[in-house]
Write a protein that holds these residues in place. Structure first.
Motif, PDB file in Angstrom:
ATOM      1  N   GLY A  68       0.782  -1.229   0.000  1.00  0.00           N
ATOM      2  CA  GLY A  68       0.000   0.000   0.000  1.00  0.00           C
ATOM      3  C   GLY A  68       0.813   1.278   0.000  1.00  0.00           C
ATOM      4  N   ILE A  69       2.118   1.178  -0.271  1.00  0.00           N
ATOM      5  CA  ILE A  69       2.963   2.375  -0.259  1.00  0.00           C
ATOM      6  C   ILE A  69       2.424   3.407  -1.253  1.00  0.00           C
ATOM      7  N   LEU A 127      -7.279   6.924  -8.000  1.00  0.00           N
ATOM      8  CA  LEU A 127      -6.478   7.529  -6.933  1.00  0.00           C
ATOM      9  C   LEU A 127      -4.988   7.291  -7.172  1.00  0.00           C
ATOM     10  N   GLY A 128      -4.265   8.359  -7.512  1.00  0.00           N
ATOM     11  CA  GLY A 128      -2.838   8.250  -7.772  1.00  0.00           C
ATOM     12  C   GLY A 128      -2.042   7.968  -6.514  1.00  0.00           C
ATOM     13  N   CYS A 129      -0.952   7.215  -6.661  1.00  0.00           N
ATOM     14  CA  CYS A 129      -0.125   6.834  -5.517  1.00  0.00           C
ATOM     15  C   CYS A 129       1.292   7.373  -5.611  1.00  0.00           C
ATOM     16  N   GLY A 130       1.523   8.307  -6.529  1.00  0.00           N
ATOM     17  CA  GLY A 130       2.835   8.929  -6.638  1.00  0.00           C
ATOM     18  C   GLY A 130       3.930   7.960  -7.040  1.00  0.00           C
ATOM     19  N   THR A 131       5.142   8.465  -7.098  1.00  0.00           N
ATOM     20  CA  THR A 131       6.264   7.617  -7.503  1.00  0.00           C
ATOM     21  C   THR A 131       6.508   6.491  -6.504  1.00  0.00           C
ATOM     22  N   TRP A 132       6.139   6.703  -5.240  1.00  0.00           N
ATOM     23  CA  TRP A 132       6.329   5.647  -4.241  1.00  0.00           C
ATOM     24  C   TRP A 132       5.487   4.417  -4.580  1.00  0.00           C
ATOM     25  N   GLY A 133       4.316   4.644  -5.168  1.00  0.00           N
ATOM     26  CA  GLY A 133       3.443   3.537  -5.538  1.00  0.00           C
ATOM     27  C   GLY A 133       3.454   3.238  -7.023  1.00  0.00           C
ATOM     28  N   GLY A 134       4.416   3.819  -7.736  1.00  0.00           N
ATOM     29  CA  GLY A 134       4.533   3.551  -9.168  1.00  0.00           C
ATOM     30  C   GLY A 134       3.574   4.323 -10.036  1.00  0.00           C
TER      31      GLY A 134
END
Length: 495
Positions: free
Chosen positions: A369-370, A418-425
């Motif tokens: 879930g990062i 829902l975007g997860c940023g670079t941490w979540g790819g």
């Protein structure tokens, strides 16, 4: 003659892109008023058909609850439209008279939307509205178990758009699905960008297509009930969130973390509201059927009622149980229910203080879930702000996490992507909106003179090196070489 469905699906994808391209080239010349008229027509059509689409989705996917899918369809249409209608996406979107910069919107072009089995109609509604608002067309590739409801939704949107003056083909959906057809869509030269909503494999494929993509990562959202929380409200929020459409929104809570001083109160309130606490043996049984050996969710139990899960696991539970709670003292491979569970099952942990809760939250997020979301119920603002240090981009406070994450009960952009940023790819770290689906031109005037300080030129520096005393190359000592290197480096620094 036997029809080769893979070839037929590839041909269909090419045909839909061609039609979408023709439509988009016309749509690109529409003004803001014309686009808004189209959006209003789409919203009205969805509102009139929200129940029909919801029933189709539940029947075909065998996931979720009709009433909740109706609510999601209405949220994805009316609420998304009302919350985004002020966003400029056509023509001049801003002018800065001081900096003398004009920002001007330009469409991306033809978009591809790959949609999930969990939210098959509402995702199409949301993404189509955002795409068309930016004068784009969009072609959807639905999940194989959501083809009929996906096609019906896209057809309804396209027809409503055409009635309002849009060219035919602004919204379409594959009726013949295959991996080859989806790959053809994502790699087609006329496709400008991809919106991928689904599992990590799908998102990775979208980002590997060689063009801009907006992917949605997995959740595994932890929720911490801190000792100062309003326990009744916190537990009520969690029950509402996790039972909404049987827990299929990716921002829904996956594990409850309880501050030890309020443990008994939280357990009592959960039981009062219909949660069933599994015994240690029942936790093992549930874990074996809900989560696969690889740590993924068993697709057959996504979005199911507790009774269905209990029957599959061989567990006897009260017929009116609304949630299954799995008390655990660890996480990872040996604790299957510590992973993401898009169904009516929650992990349950007890910690000594908020610092221990922070550490546990991070470990649970590392399981998948990062970058996504975490939730906290607390009246202590200092502790709440400590959660800004967590590796997520949505920290949801004192509200149902599923509904807060999508922007229904919070001030976030209403969205089902829902975007997860670079941490979540992901390429974005916020909720997807129409502002992400446009290009922006900048018209800018010169407002200051370019000046350059006089510095020693490279030629001058090189010349000074050439004036160094000549050395017999045959008699160079190591110390001399070191001195020469130092001089060269010093001269290069000057340049």
């Amino acid at each position: 003659m036997v029809l080769d469905t893979d070839l037929a699906s590839i041909q269909e994808s090419r045909h839909l892109v061609k039609k979408a391209k023709e439509a988009q080239l016309q749509l690109a010349h529409f003004n803001e008023q014309q686009i808004d008229k189209i959006l209003v027509s789409i919203v009205e059509a969805i509102e009139a058909n929200a129940e029909r689409l919801a029933r189709m989705a539940c029947k075909e996917t065998e996931y979720g609850i009709v009433e909740h899918k109706i609510a999601k369809n209405l949220f994805a249409s009316r609420e998304v439209y009302e919350s985004t209608k002020h966003i400029k996406t056509i023509g001049t979107i801003s002018e800065d008279s001081y900096a003398k910069v004009i920002r001007y919107a330009a469409p991306m072009g033809v978009l591809v939307g790959v949609t999930p089995r969990t939210n098959p109609t509402s995702t199409i509604i949301h993404n189509a509205l955002c795409a068309i608002k930016g004068a784009n067309s969009i072609v959807f590739s639905p999940h194989p178990f959501a083809v009929q409801c996906g096609c019906a939704t896209a057809e309804l949107i396209n027809e409503a758009a055409v009635r309002a003056g849009a060219p035919d083909g602004v919204c379409s959906c594959l009726s013949l699905t295959s991996l080859q057809a989806t790959n053809e869509l994502m790699h087609h030269s006329d496709v400008a960008a991809i919106i991928a909503t689904g599992g990590p494999g799908l998102v990775k494929s979208a980002y590997s297509a060689g063009k801009p993509a907006f992917g949605v990562g997995s959740g595994n959202v932890p929720v911490f009930i801190e000792r100062t929380a309003d326990v009744k409200q916190a537990v009520s929020d969690i029950m509402v969130s996790k039972t909404f459409d049987n827990g299929m929104i990716c921002a829904s809570e996956q594990s409850i973390i309880v501050d030890q001083p309020i443990q008994d109160e939280v357990i009592a309130e959960l039981k009062r509201l219909g949660a069933y606490f599994l015994s240690p043996e029942e936790v093992k049984k549930a874990g074996r059927v809900v989560i696969t050996p690889a740590g993924g969710m068993n697709n057959a139990l996504v979005g199911q009622l507790p009774a269905v899960i209990a029957e599959k696991a061989g567990i006897s539970i009260p017929p009116d149980a609304k949630l299954l709670i799995a008390p655990m003292d660890g996480y990872g491979r040996d604790y299957p229910l510590s992973h993401e569970k898009l169904t009516t099952v929650l992990g349950f942990y007890v910690v000594n203080d908020w610092k221990e809760a922070c550490n546990l939250s991070i470990e649970l997020l590392k399981l998948g879930g990062i970058g996504h979301s975490c939730a906290i119920h607390s009246l202590n603002e200092t502790i709440i702000h400590e959660f800004l240090q967590k590796p997520v981009f949505r920290i949801i406070v004192n509200t149902p996490s599923a509904l807060g994450g999508i922007g229904q009960t919070t001030g976030l952009m209403p969205s089902l992507t829902l975007g997860c940023g670079t941490w979540g790819g992901s390429s974005i770290s916020e909720n997807l909106g129409p502002q992400h689906l446009i290009n922006i031109k900048h018209l800018t005037y010169g407002i200051k003179k370019a000046t350059f300080a006089k510095t020693q030129t490279f030629t001058t520096a090189a010349s000074s090196l050439l004036q160094q005393p000549k050395v017999d190359s045959l008699n160079i000592q190591s110390d001399a070489i070191e001195d020469i290197v130092k001089q060269v480096l010093q001269q290069l620094k000057v340049c």
